[in-house]
Design a protein around this motif. Sequence first.
Motif, short mmCIF file in Angstrom:
data_model
loop_
_atom_site.label_atom_id
_atom_site.label_comp_id
_atom_site.label_asym_id
_atom_site.label_seq_id
_atom_site.Cartn_x
_atom_site.Cartn_y
_atom_site.Cartn_z
N TYR A 103 -54.94 31.75 38.34
CA TYR A 103 -55.64 30.51 37.99
C TYR A 103 -56.36 29.93 39.21
O TYR A 103 -57.54 29.55 39.13
CB TYR A 103 -54.65 29.50 37.41
CG TYR A 103 -55.25 28.16 37.10
CD1 TYR A 103 -55.90 27.93 35.90
CD2 TYR A 103 -55.16 27.10 38.00
CE1 TYR A 103 -56.45 26.68 35.59
CE2 TYR A 103 -55.70 25.86 37.71
CZ TYR A 103 -56.34 25.66 36.51
OH TYR A 103 -56.88 24.43 36.23
N SER B 292 -39.58 35.70 34.54
CA SER B 292 -40.40 34.60 34.02
C SER B 292 -41.03 33.80 35.16
O SER B 292 -42.22 33.47 35.11
CB SER B 292 -39.55 33.68 33.14
OG SER B 292 -39.03 34.38 32.03
N GLU B 293 -40.24 33.50 36.20
CA GLU B 293 -40.77 32.72 37.32
C GLU B 293 -41.87 33.49 38.04
O GLU B 293 -42.87 32.91 38.46
CB GLU B 293 -39.64 32.36 38.28
CG GLU B 293 -38.61 31.41 37.69
CD GLU B 293 -37.54 31.03 38.70
OE1 GLU B 293 -37.62 31.54 39.85
OE2 GLU B 293 -36.65 30.25 38.36
N GLN C 293 -49.49 33.97 37.29
CA GLN C 293 -50.50 33.27 36.49
C GLN C 293 -51.12 32.13 37.29
O GLN C 293 -52.33 31.89 37.20
CB GLN C 293 -49.86 32.74 35.21
CG GLN C 293 -50.84 32.08 34.26
CD GLN C 293 -50.18 31.63 32.98
OE1 GLN C 293 -48.97 31.77 32.81
NE2 GLN C 293 -50.96 31.08 32.07
N ARG C 294 -50.30 31.44 38.08
CA ARG C 294 -50.81 30.35 38.91
C ARG C 294 -51.76 30.88 39.97
O ARG C 294 -52.82 30.28 40.23
CB ARG C 294 -49.63 29.63 39.58
CG ARG C 294 -50.04 28.50 40.52
CD ARG C 294 -50.74 27.39 39.79
NE ARG C 294 -51.07 26.29 40.67
CZ ARG C 294 -51.85 25.27 40.32
NH1 ARG C 294 -52.37 25.20 39.11
NH2 ARG C 294 -52.10 24.30 41.18
N LYS D 195 -43.84 35.71 36.71
CA LYS D 195 -45.02 35.72 35.85
C LYS D 195 -45.76 34.39 35.94
O LYS D 195 -47.00 34.36 35.96
CB LYS D 195 -44.61 36.00 34.42
CG LYS D 195 -44.19 37.43 34.16
CD LYS D 195 -45.34 38.39 34.35
CE LYS D 195 -44.96 39.80 34.02
NZ LYS D 195 -46.09 40.76 34.21
N VAL D 196 -45.01 33.29 36.01
CA VAL D 196 -45.64 31.98 36.15
C VAL D 196 -46.38 31.89 37.48
O VAL D 196 -47.51 31.37 37.55
CB VAL D 196 -44.59 30.87 36.03
CG1 VAL D 196 -45.18 29.51 36.38
CG2 VAL D 196 -44.00 30.83 34.62
#
Length: 470
Positions: free
Chosen positions: A241, A230-231, A237-238, A233-234
Amino acid sequence: MLGSSEGRKTRMQPRKSLHPAAAGLAVAAASPALAADSGAVTPVVLLAVLLGLLVALVVLALVLRTRLTRSQRAISDLTGAVERLTQGDLSLDISGADMGDAAALAEALDRLRLSLRTTASSRDYLSQVIASISDAVVLTRIDGTITRANPAAERLLGQGAADLRGQALADLVAESQRASFTLGDTKSRTRETSLVNVAGEEVPVSYTGAEITADEPALRGYVITARNISERKVAEQRIRYLARIDSLTKVPNRMQFQHLLQRAIARARRGDHRLALIYLDVDKFKEINDTFGHTAGDLCLETLTDRLRSILPDSSVIGRLAGDEFGVILDNLDPARNLRAEVVATTRLLQETITEPLQYQGHQLYLSTSAGIALYPTDGNNVIDLIRNADAALYRAKRQGGGALEVYHPDMNAAAVERRTVRGGSWITRPGRQRVSFRGRDPEDARFSFFGMRVARDLRPCLREGQLVL
Protein backbone atom coordinates in the motif's frame (compact mmCIF):
# COMPACT_ATOMS: atom_id res chain seq x y z
CA MET A 1 -4.67 -114.78 77.34
CA LEU A 2 -2.86 -112.40 79.64
CA GLY A 3 0.42 -113.02 77.96
CA SER A 4 -1.19 -112.50 74.61
CA SER A 5 -2.75 -109.27 75.79
CA GLU A 6 0.50 -108.02 77.19
CA GLY A 7 2.24 -108.82 73.94
CA ARG A 8 -0.33 -106.76 72.09
CA LYS A 9 0.07 -103.90 74.56
CA THR A 10 3.83 -104.07 74.06
CA ARG A 11 3.44 -103.81 70.29
CA MET A 12 1.00 -100.88 70.57
CA GLN A 13 3.13 -98.72 72.86
CA PRO A 14 5.48 -97.18 70.20
CA ARG A 15 2.47 -95.68 68.34
CA LYS A 16 1.36 -93.54 71.29
CA SER A 17 3.60 -90.67 70.18
CA LEU A 18 2.05 -90.50 66.70
CA HIS A 19 -0.35 -87.75 65.51
CA PRO A 20 -3.96 -88.77 66.04
CA ALA A 21 -4.55 -88.96 62.31
CA ALA A 22 -1.44 -91.03 61.78
CA ALA A 23 -2.45 -93.20 64.70
CA GLY A 24 -5.77 -93.81 63.07
CA LEU A 25 -4.06 -94.88 59.90
CA ALA A 26 -1.77 -97.17 61.83
CA VAL A 27 -4.70 -98.74 63.59
CA ALA A 28 -6.41 -99.21 60.30
CA ALA A 29 -3.34 -100.78 58.86
CA ALA A 30 -2.92 -103.02 61.83
CA SER A 31 -6.55 -104.05 61.93
CA PRO A 32 -6.09 -106.99 59.57
CA ALA A 33 -3.37 -108.37 61.83
CA LEU A 34 -5.57 -107.88 64.85
CA ALA A 35 -8.38 -109.51 63.05
CA ALA A 36 -6.10 -112.36 62.21
CA ASP A 37 -4.99 -112.67 65.79
CA SER A 38 -8.27 -112.13 67.46
CA GLY A 39 -10.48 -113.15 64.61
CA ALA A 40 -12.84 -110.20 65.29
CA VAL A 41 -12.79 -106.31 65.44
CA THR A 42 -14.42 -104.52 68.27
CA PRO A 43 -16.66 -101.56 67.50
CA VAL A 44 -14.47 -99.26 69.58
CA VAL A 45 -11.42 -99.92 67.45
CA LEU A 46 -13.35 -99.45 64.23
CA LEU A 47 -14.73 -96.16 65.47
CA ALA A 48 -11.24 -94.97 66.34
CA VAL A 49 -10.01 -95.82 62.89
CA LEU A 50 -12.82 -93.92 61.24
CA LEU A 51 -12.27 -90.92 63.47
CA GLY A 52 -8.58 -90.92 62.59
CA LEU A 53 -9.36 -91.01 58.88
CA LEU A 54 -11.84 -88.17 59.24
CA VAL A 55 -9.37 -86.00 61.13
CA ALA A 56 -6.72 -86.64 58.50
CA LEU A 57 -9.07 -85.65 55.72
CA VAL A 58 -10.09 -82.47 57.54
CA VAL A 59 -6.49 -81.46 58.08
CA LEU A 60 -5.66 -82.17 54.45
CA ALA A 61 -8.65 -80.14 53.31
CA LEU A 62 -7.63 -77.21 55.49
CA VAL A 63 -4.12 -77.30 54.09
CA LEU A 64 -5.39 -77.44 50.55
CA ARG A 65 -7.90 -74.67 51.24
CA THR A 66 -5.20 -72.41 52.67
CA ARG A 67 -2.97 -72.95 49.67
CA LEU A 68 -5.87 -72.46 47.29
CA THR A 69 -6.90 -69.25 49.05
CA ARG A 70 -3.39 -67.86 48.78
CA SER A 71 -3.25 -68.78 45.11
CA GLN A 72 -6.61 -67.17 44.45
CA ARG A 73 -5.52 -64.03 46.28
CA ALA A 74 -2.30 -63.90 44.27
CA ILE A 75 -4.20 -64.41 41.03
CA SER A 76 -6.68 -61.70 42.03
CA ASP A 77 -3.83 -59.31 42.81
CA LEU A 78 -2.19 -60.10 39.50
CA THR A 79 -5.49 -59.60 37.68
CA GLY A 80 -5.94 -56.23 39.37
CA ALA A 81 -2.41 -55.24 38.47
CA VAL A 82 -2.99 -56.19 34.83
CA GLU A 83 -6.21 -54.16 34.78
CA ARG A 84 -4.40 -51.13 36.14
CA LEU A 85 -1.69 -51.58 33.54
CA THR A 86 -4.28 -51.65 30.78
CA GLN A 87 -5.72 -48.42 32.18
CA GLY A 88 -2.31 -46.77 32.06
CA ASP A 89 -1.59 -46.89 35.82
CA LEU A 90 2.04 -47.92 36.03
CA SER A 91 2.63 -46.91 39.65
CA LEU A 92 1.70 -50.22 41.39
CA ASP A 93 4.74 -52.22 42.46
CA ILE A 94 3.93 -55.94 42.93
CA SER A 95 7.43 -57.28 43.01
CA GLY A 96 7.56 -57.40 46.84
CA ALA A 97 4.09 -58.87 47.40
CA ASP A 98 3.61 -62.41 48.78
CA MET A 99 2.50 -64.25 45.68
CA GLY A 100 3.42 -67.79 46.66
CA ASP A 101 3.48 -69.99 43.60
CA ALA A 102 2.71 -66.93 41.41
CA ALA A 103 5.83 -65.08 42.52
CA ALA A 104 7.61 -65.77 39.23
CA LEU A 105 4.62 -64.49 37.30
CA ALA A 106 4.47 -61.40 39.53
CA GLU A 107 8.13 -60.62 38.91
CA ALA A 108 7.68 -61.00 35.16
CA LEU A 109 4.64 -58.74 35.29
CA ASP A 110 6.57 -56.13 37.30
CA ARG A 111 9.37 -56.17 34.75
CA LEU A 112 6.75 -55.55 32.08
CA ARG A 113 5.39 -52.68 34.16
CA LEU A 114 8.80 -51.06 34.41
CA SER A 115 9.34 -51.43 30.67
CA LEU A 116 5.94 -49.89 29.95
CA ARG A 117 6.65 -47.03 32.34
CA THR A 118 9.88 -46.26 30.50
CA THR A 119 8.03 -46.33 27.20
CA ALA A 120 5.22 -44.22 28.61
CA SER A 121 7.72 -41.69 29.95
CA SER A 122 9.21 -41.32 26.49
CA ARG A 123 5.73 -41.03 25.00
CA ASP A 124 4.65 -38.44 27.57
CA TYR A 125 7.82 -36.46 26.98
CA LEU A 126 7.18 -36.48 23.25
CA SER A 127 3.59 -35.39 23.88
CA GLN A 128 4.79 -32.52 26.07
CA VAL A 129 7.24 -31.45 23.39
CA ILE A 130 4.50 -31.44 20.73
CA ALA A 131 2.12 -29.61 23.06
CA SER A 132 4.71 -26.92 23.82
CA ILE A 133 5.40 -26.12 20.14
CA SER A 134 3.97 -22.73 19.23
CA ASP A 135 3.25 -23.86 15.67
CA ALA A 136 0.21 -25.99 14.93
CA VAL A 137 1.08 -29.69 14.62
CA VAL A 138 -1.44 -32.08 13.06
CA LEU A 139 -1.00 -35.83 12.56
CA THR A 140 -3.09 -37.57 9.92
CA ARG A 141 -3.58 -41.05 8.57
CA ILE A 142 -2.47 -41.92 5.09
CA ASP A 143 -5.89 -40.81 3.77
CA GLY A 144 -5.57 -37.37 5.39
CA THR A 145 -7.89 -38.01 8.36
CA ILE A 146 -6.75 -36.14 11.48
CA THR A 147 -5.64 -38.38 14.36
CA ARG A 148 -3.99 -35.87 16.64
CA ALA A 149 -3.61 -32.10 17.05
CA ASN A 150 -1.62 -30.05 19.54
CA PRO A 151 -3.02 -27.07 21.49
CA ALA A 152 -1.63 -24.60 18.94
CA ALA A 153 -3.68 -26.31 16.24
CA GLU A 154 -6.75 -26.12 18.47
CA ARG A 155 -6.26 -22.38 18.91
CA LEU A 156 -5.62 -21.87 15.21
CA LEU A 157 -8.75 -23.71 14.08
CA GLY A 158 -10.93 -22.89 17.09
CA GLN A 159 -11.77 -26.55 17.73
CA GLY A 160 -10.73 -29.05 20.38
CA ALA A 161 -8.57 -32.06 19.60
CA ALA A 162 -11.54 -34.38 20.10
CA ASP A 163 -13.56 -32.42 17.54
CA LEU A 164 -10.73 -32.34 15.04
CA ARG A 165 -10.07 -36.07 15.34
CA GLY A 166 -11.63 -37.90 12.42
CA GLN A 167 -12.03 -34.85 10.16
CA ALA A 168 -10.31 -34.68 6.79
CA LEU A 169 -7.60 -32.03 6.87
CA ALA A 170 -8.39 -31.05 3.28
CA ASP A 171 -11.90 -30.05 4.40
CA LEU A 172 -10.35 -27.40 6.66
CA VAL A 173 -8.49 -25.78 3.74
CA ALA A 174 -10.12 -22.79 2.05
CA GLU A 175 -11.95 -23.85 -1.07
CA SER A 176 -9.89 -21.55 -3.26
CA GLN A 177 -6.69 -23.19 -2.01
CA ARG A 178 -7.63 -26.88 -2.10
CA ALA A 179 -6.38 -27.50 -5.61
CA SER A 180 -2.82 -26.57 -4.67
CA PHE A 181 -2.89 -28.12 -1.18
CA THR A 182 -0.77 -31.23 -0.64
CA LEU A 183 0.11 -33.24 2.47
CA GLY A 184 3.39 -34.90 1.62
CA ASP A 185 6.25 -33.03 0.01
CA THR A 186 9.43 -34.97 -0.58
CA LYS A 187 11.41 -31.72 -0.81
CA SER A 188 10.01 -30.41 2.51
CA ARG A 189 9.29 -27.04 0.98
CA THR A 190 7.39 -24.38 2.86
CA ARG A 191 4.08 -23.64 1.23
CA GLU A 192 1.30 -21.17 1.91
CA THR A 193 -2.43 -21.76 2.09
CA SER A 194 -5.49 -20.64 4.05
CA LEU A 195 -7.30 -22.69 6.68
CA VAL A 196 -10.89 -22.11 7.75
CA ASN A 197 -11.52 -21.87 11.49
CA VAL A 198 -14.71 -22.76 13.32
CA ALA A 199 -16.07 -19.23 12.74
CA GLY A 200 -15.68 -19.62 8.98
CA GLU A 201 -12.80 -17.14 8.77
CA GLU A 202 -9.85 -17.83 6.51
CA VAL A 203 -6.51 -17.86 8.32
CA PRO A 204 -3.40 -17.60 6.11
CA VAL A 205 -0.71 -20.08 7.16
CA SER A 206 2.66 -21.32 5.99
CA TYR A 207 3.04 -25.07 6.36
CA THR A 208 5.35 -28.00 5.74
CA GLY A 209 4.33 -31.64 5.41
CA ALA A 210 6.24 -34.89 5.80
CA GLU A 211 5.26 -38.52 5.43
CA ILE A 212 5.37 -40.86 8.44
CA THR A 213 6.75 -44.24 7.36
CA ALA A 214 6.17 -47.37 9.46
CA ASP A 215 6.06 -51.14 8.96
CA GLU A 216 2.53 -51.31 10.30
CA PRO A 217 0.06 -49.69 7.87
CA ALA A 218 -2.06 -48.30 10.70
CA LEU A 219 0.86 -46.15 11.87
CA ARG A 220 1.57 -44.57 8.49
CA GLY A 221 0.41 -41.06 7.72
CA TYR A 222 1.56 -37.45 7.57
CA VAL A 223 2.68 -34.78 10.02
CA ILE A 224 1.81 -31.17 9.17
CA THR A 225 3.25 -28.10 10.91
CA ALA A 226 1.51 -24.80 10.22
CA ARG A 227 2.19 -21.23 11.34
CA ASN A 228 -0.26 -18.34 11.39
CA ILE A 229 1.09 -15.62 9.07
CA SER A 230 -1.81 -13.18 9.37
CA GLU A 231 0.42 -10.45 10.82
CA ARG A 232 2.97 -10.95 8.08
CA LYS A 233 0.28 -10.73 5.43
CA VAL A 234 -0.99 -7.49 6.97
CA ALA A 235 2.55 -6.09 7.00
CA GLU A 236 3.09 -7.11 3.38
CA GLN A 237 -0.19 -5.53 2.40
CA ARG A 238 0.81 -2.36 4.24
CA ILE A 239 4.16 -2.27 2.45
CA ARG A 240 2.47 -2.72 -0.92
CA TYR A 241 0.00 0.00 0.00
CA LEU A 242 2.73 2.45 0.97
CA ALA A 243 4.64 1.63 -2.22
CA ARG A 244 1.61 2.60 -4.33
CA ILE A 245 -0.38 5.12 -2.28
CA ASP A 246 0.62 8.55 -1.03
CA SER A 247 0.53 8.41 2.77
CA LEU A 248 -0.80 11.97 3.18
CA THR A 249 -3.56 12.26 0.60
CA LYS A 250 -4.35 8.51 0.30
CA VAL A 251 -4.30 8.69 -3.51
CA PRO A 252 -1.94 6.84 -5.89
CA ASN A 253 1.60 8.12 -5.97
CA ARG A 254 3.44 8.92 -9.19
CA MET A 255 4.54 5.34 -9.89
CA GLN A 256 1.08 3.90 -9.31
CA PHE A 257 -0.55 6.75 -11.24
CA GLN A 258 1.62 6.00 -14.27
CA HIS A 259 0.68 2.33 -13.98
CA LEU A 260 -3.02 3.18 -13.84
CA LEU A 261 -2.60 5.54 -16.78
CA GLN A 262 -0.99 2.76 -18.79
CA ARG A 263 -3.93 0.49 -18.04
CA ALA A 264 -6.40 3.24 -18.98
CA ILE A 265 -4.62 3.73 -22.32
CA ALA A 266 -4.80 -0.01 -22.97
CA ARG A 267 -8.54 -0.03 -22.25
CA ALA A 268 -9.08 3.00 -24.46
CA ARG A 269 -7.18 1.34 -27.27
CA ARG A 270 -9.21 -1.87 -26.99
CA GLY A 271 -12.56 -0.08 -26.56
CA ASP A 272 -11.89 2.65 -29.12
CA HIS A 273 -12.72 5.45 -26.71
CA ARG A 274 -10.81 8.48 -25.46
CA LEU A 275 -9.31 9.71 -22.20
CA ALA A 276 -7.94 12.97 -20.85
CA LEU A 277 -5.07 13.74 -18.51
CA ILE A 278 -5.37 16.86 -16.34
CA TYR A 279 -2.17 18.10 -14.70
CA LEU A 280 -2.82 20.38 -11.67
CA ASP A 281 -0.33 22.48 -9.72
CA VAL A 282 -1.12 24.44 -6.53
CA ASP A 283 -0.26 28.12 -7.01
CA LYS A 284 2.11 29.69 -4.46
CA PHE A 285 2.07 26.59 -2.29
CA LYS A 286 5.51 27.43 -0.92
CA GLU A 287 4.15 30.67 0.53
CA ILE A 288 1.52 28.73 2.47
CA ASN A 289 4.19 26.46 3.94
CA ASP A 290 6.48 29.35 4.76
CA THR A 291 3.73 31.47 6.33
CA PHE A 292 1.59 28.98 8.21
CA GLY A 293 3.86 25.94 8.41
CA HIS A 294 3.88 22.48 6.90
CA THR A 295 0.82 21.43 8.90
CA ALA A 296 -1.23 24.02 7.03
CA GLY A 297 0.32 22.88 3.77
CA ASP A 298 -0.59 19.26 4.49
CA LEU A 299 -4.14 20.31 5.33
CA CYS A 300 -4.39 22.16 2.01
CA LEU A 301 -3.27 19.10 0.05
CA GLU A 302 -5.70 16.83 1.92
CA THR A 303 -8.55 19.28 1.36
CA LEU A 304 -7.71 19.60 -2.33
CA THR A 305 -7.82 15.82 -2.71
CA ASP A 306 -11.15 15.55 -0.91
CA ARG A 307 -12.66 18.25 -3.11
CA LEU A 308 -11.47 16.51 -6.25
CA ARG A 309 -13.03 13.26 -5.05
CA SER A 310 -16.35 14.96 -4.34
CA ILE A 311 -16.68 16.18 -7.94
CA LEU A 312 -15.05 13.56 -10.12
CA PRO A 313 -16.85 10.32 -11.06
CA ASP A 314 -15.78 7.02 -9.54
CA SER A 315 -14.21 5.89 -12.82
CA SER A 316 -11.66 8.71 -12.70
CA VAL A 317 -8.23 8.42 -11.11
CA ILE A 318 -6.55 11.00 -8.89
CA GLY A 319 -2.81 10.84 -8.21
CA ARG A 320 -0.20 12.91 -6.43
CA LEU A 321 2.67 13.31 -8.86
CA ALA A 322 4.89 15.59 -6.77
CA GLY A 323 4.77 17.79 -3.70
CA ASP A 324 2.05 20.16 -4.94
CA GLU A 325 1.28 18.55 -8.31
CA PHE A 326 -1.68 16.27 -8.97
CA GLY A 327 -2.90 14.32 -11.96
CA VAL A 328 -6.44 13.35 -12.93
CA ILE A 329 -7.41 10.70 -15.49
CA LEU A 330 -10.82 11.05 -17.11
CA ASP A 331 -11.53 7.66 -18.68
CA ASN A 332 -14.08 6.22 -21.11
CA LEU A 333 -14.82 9.45 -22.98
CA ASP A 334 -17.06 9.32 -26.06
CA PRO A 335 -15.05 10.29 -29.19
CA ALA A 336 -18.22 11.52 -30.92
CA ARG A 337 -18.57 14.42 -28.49
CA ASN A 338 -16.58 17.64 -28.19
CA LEU A 339 -13.98 16.28 -25.79
CA ARG A 340 -11.86 19.41 -25.61
CA ALA A 341 -14.77 21.57 -24.52
CA GLU A 342 -16.07 19.03 -22.01
CA VAL A 343 -12.67 18.44 -20.43
CA VAL A 344 -12.04 22.19 -20.21
CA ALA A 345 -15.42 22.68 -18.52
CA THR A 346 -14.69 19.88 -16.05
CA THR A 347 -11.27 21.35 -15.27
CA ARG A 348 -12.80 24.82 -14.70
CA LEU A 349 -15.26 23.25 -12.27
CA LEU A 350 -12.40 21.58 -10.41
CA GLN A 351 -10.49 24.86 -10.17
CA GLU A 352 -13.53 26.75 -8.90
CA THR A 353 -14.24 24.12 -6.25
CA ILE A 354 -10.64 24.16 -5.06
CA THR A 355 -10.67 27.94 -4.62
CA GLU A 356 -13.27 27.80 -1.84
CA PRO A 357 -11.81 29.22 1.42
CA LEU A 358 -10.21 26.87 3.92
CA GLN A 359 -10.26 27.56 7.67
CA TYR A 360 -7.01 27.02 9.53
CA GLN A 361 -6.51 28.23 13.13
CA GLY A 362 -8.73 31.26 12.64
CA HIS A 363 -7.29 32.09 9.21
CA GLN A 364 -8.90 31.72 5.82
CA LEU A 365 -6.63 30.09 3.25
CA TYR A 366 -7.38 30.46 -0.43
CA LEU A 367 -6.12 27.86 -2.86
CA SER A 368 -5.79 28.19 -6.58
CA THR A 369 -4.47 25.78 -9.15
CA SER A 370 -3.07 26.01 -12.65
CA ALA A 371 -3.95 23.17 -15.04
CA GLY A 372 -2.62 21.60 -18.20
CA ILE A 373 -4.66 19.19 -20.33
CA ALA A 374 -3.56 16.47 -22.77
CA LEU A 375 -5.95 14.19 -24.69
CA TYR A 376 -5.49 10.60 -25.84
CA PRO A 377 -4.68 9.84 -28.59
CA THR A 378 -4.36 13.23 -30.26
CA ASP A 379 -1.80 14.60 -27.76
CA GLY A 380 -0.02 11.31 -27.07
CA ASN A 381 -0.64 7.57 -27.25
CA ASN A 382 1.57 6.47 -24.38
CA VAL A 383 2.23 7.37 -20.76
CA ILE A 384 5.42 9.33 -21.34
CA ASP A 385 4.03 11.51 -24.10
CA LEU A 386 0.78 12.26 -22.30
CA ILE A 387 2.48 13.30 -19.06
CA ARG A 388 5.12 15.32 -20.89
CA ASN A 389 2.58 17.18 -23.00
CA ALA A 390 0.23 17.81 -20.06
CA ASP A 391 3.24 19.17 -18.16
CA ALA A 392 4.06 21.45 -21.09
CA ALA A 393 0.51 22.80 -21.07
CA LEU A 394 0.74 23.28 -17.30
CA TYR A 395 3.93 25.27 -17.67
CA ARG A 396 2.23 27.58 -20.17
CA ALA A 397 -0.67 28.04 -17.72
CA LYS A 398 1.67 28.81 -14.82
CA ARG A 399 3.27 31.61 -16.83
CA GLN A 400 -0.14 33.24 -17.20
CA GLY A 401 -0.61 33.51 -13.45
CA GLY A 402 -2.63 31.61 -10.87
CA GLY A 403 -5.81 29.78 -11.77
CA ALA A 404 -5.03 29.56 -15.50
CA LEU A 405 -5.74 26.60 -17.78
CA GLU A 406 -4.12 25.48 -21.01
CA VAL A 407 -4.82 22.65 -23.43
CA TYR A 408 -1.75 21.11 -25.04
CA HIS A 409 -0.66 22.29 -28.47
CA PRO A 410 2.40 21.02 -30.34
CA ASP A 411 3.95 24.50 -30.29
CA MET A 412 4.38 24.10 -26.55
CA ASN A 413 7.07 21.47 -27.04
CA ALA A 414 9.71 24.04 -28.03
CA ALA A 415 9.13 26.02 -24.85
CA ALA A 416 9.17 22.84 -22.80
CA VAL A 417 12.48 21.74 -24.31
CA GLU A 418 13.87 25.18 -23.66
CA ARG A 419 12.67 25.10 -20.05
CA ARG A 420 14.22 21.71 -19.39
CA THR A 421 17.45 22.83 -21.02
CA VAL A 422 17.62 25.95 -18.88
CA ARG A 423 16.75 24.06 -15.69
CA GLY A 424 19.44 21.55 -16.51
CA GLY A 425 22.09 24.29 -16.83
CA SER A 426 23.23 23.03 -20.24
CA TRP A 427 23.66 26.39 -21.94
CA ILE A 428 27.20 27.09 -23.05
CA THR A 429 28.84 29.65 -25.34
CA ARG A 430 30.30 28.91 -28.70
CA PRO A 431 34.08 28.85 -29.05
CA GLY A 432 35.45 32.35 -28.94
CA ARG A 433 32.38 33.74 -27.18
CA GLN A 434 32.12 34.85 -23.57
CA ARG A 435 30.99 32.24 -21.01
CA VAL A 436 27.77 33.03 -19.15
CA SER A 437 26.78 31.25 -15.91
CA PHE A 438 23.03 30.74 -15.48
CA ARG A 439 21.57 31.37 -12.00
CA GLY A 440 17.80 31.30 -12.44
CA ARG A 441 14.80 29.13 -13.32
CA ASP A 442 12.90 31.18 -15.87
CA PRO A 443 14.92 32.55 -18.82
CA GLU A 444 12.77 35.71 -18.83
CA ASP A 445 13.67 36.75 -15.28
CA ALA A 446 16.93 34.87 -14.86
CA ARG A 447 20.01 36.64 -13.58
CA PHE A 448 23.41 36.01 -15.13
CA SER A 449 26.96 36.84 -14.18
CA PHE A 450 28.75 38.45 -17.09
CA PHE A 451 32.32 39.62 -16.41
CA GLY A 452 31.40 39.87 -12.73
CA MET A 453 28.34 42.07 -13.36
CA ARG A 454 24.80 40.84 -12.64
CA VAL A 455 22.38 41.44 -15.51
CA ALA A 456 18.79 40.40 -16.17
CA ARG A 457 17.34 39.95 -19.64
CA ASP A 458 15.41 37.56 -21.84
CA LEU A 459 18.04 35.32 -23.37
CA ARG A 460 15.75 33.10 -25.41
CA PRO A 461 16.64 34.83 -28.70
CA CYS A 462 20.25 33.94 -28.05
CA LEU A 463 19.48 30.21 -27.78
CA ARG A 464 20.58 28.32 -30.86
CA GLU A 465 20.62 24.50 -30.93
CA GLY A 466 21.01 24.20 -27.18
CA GLN A 467 23.82 26.78 -26.96
CA LEU A 468 23.73 30.31 -25.60
CA VAL A 469 25.36 32.71 -28.04
CA LEU A 470 26.00 36.34 -27.10
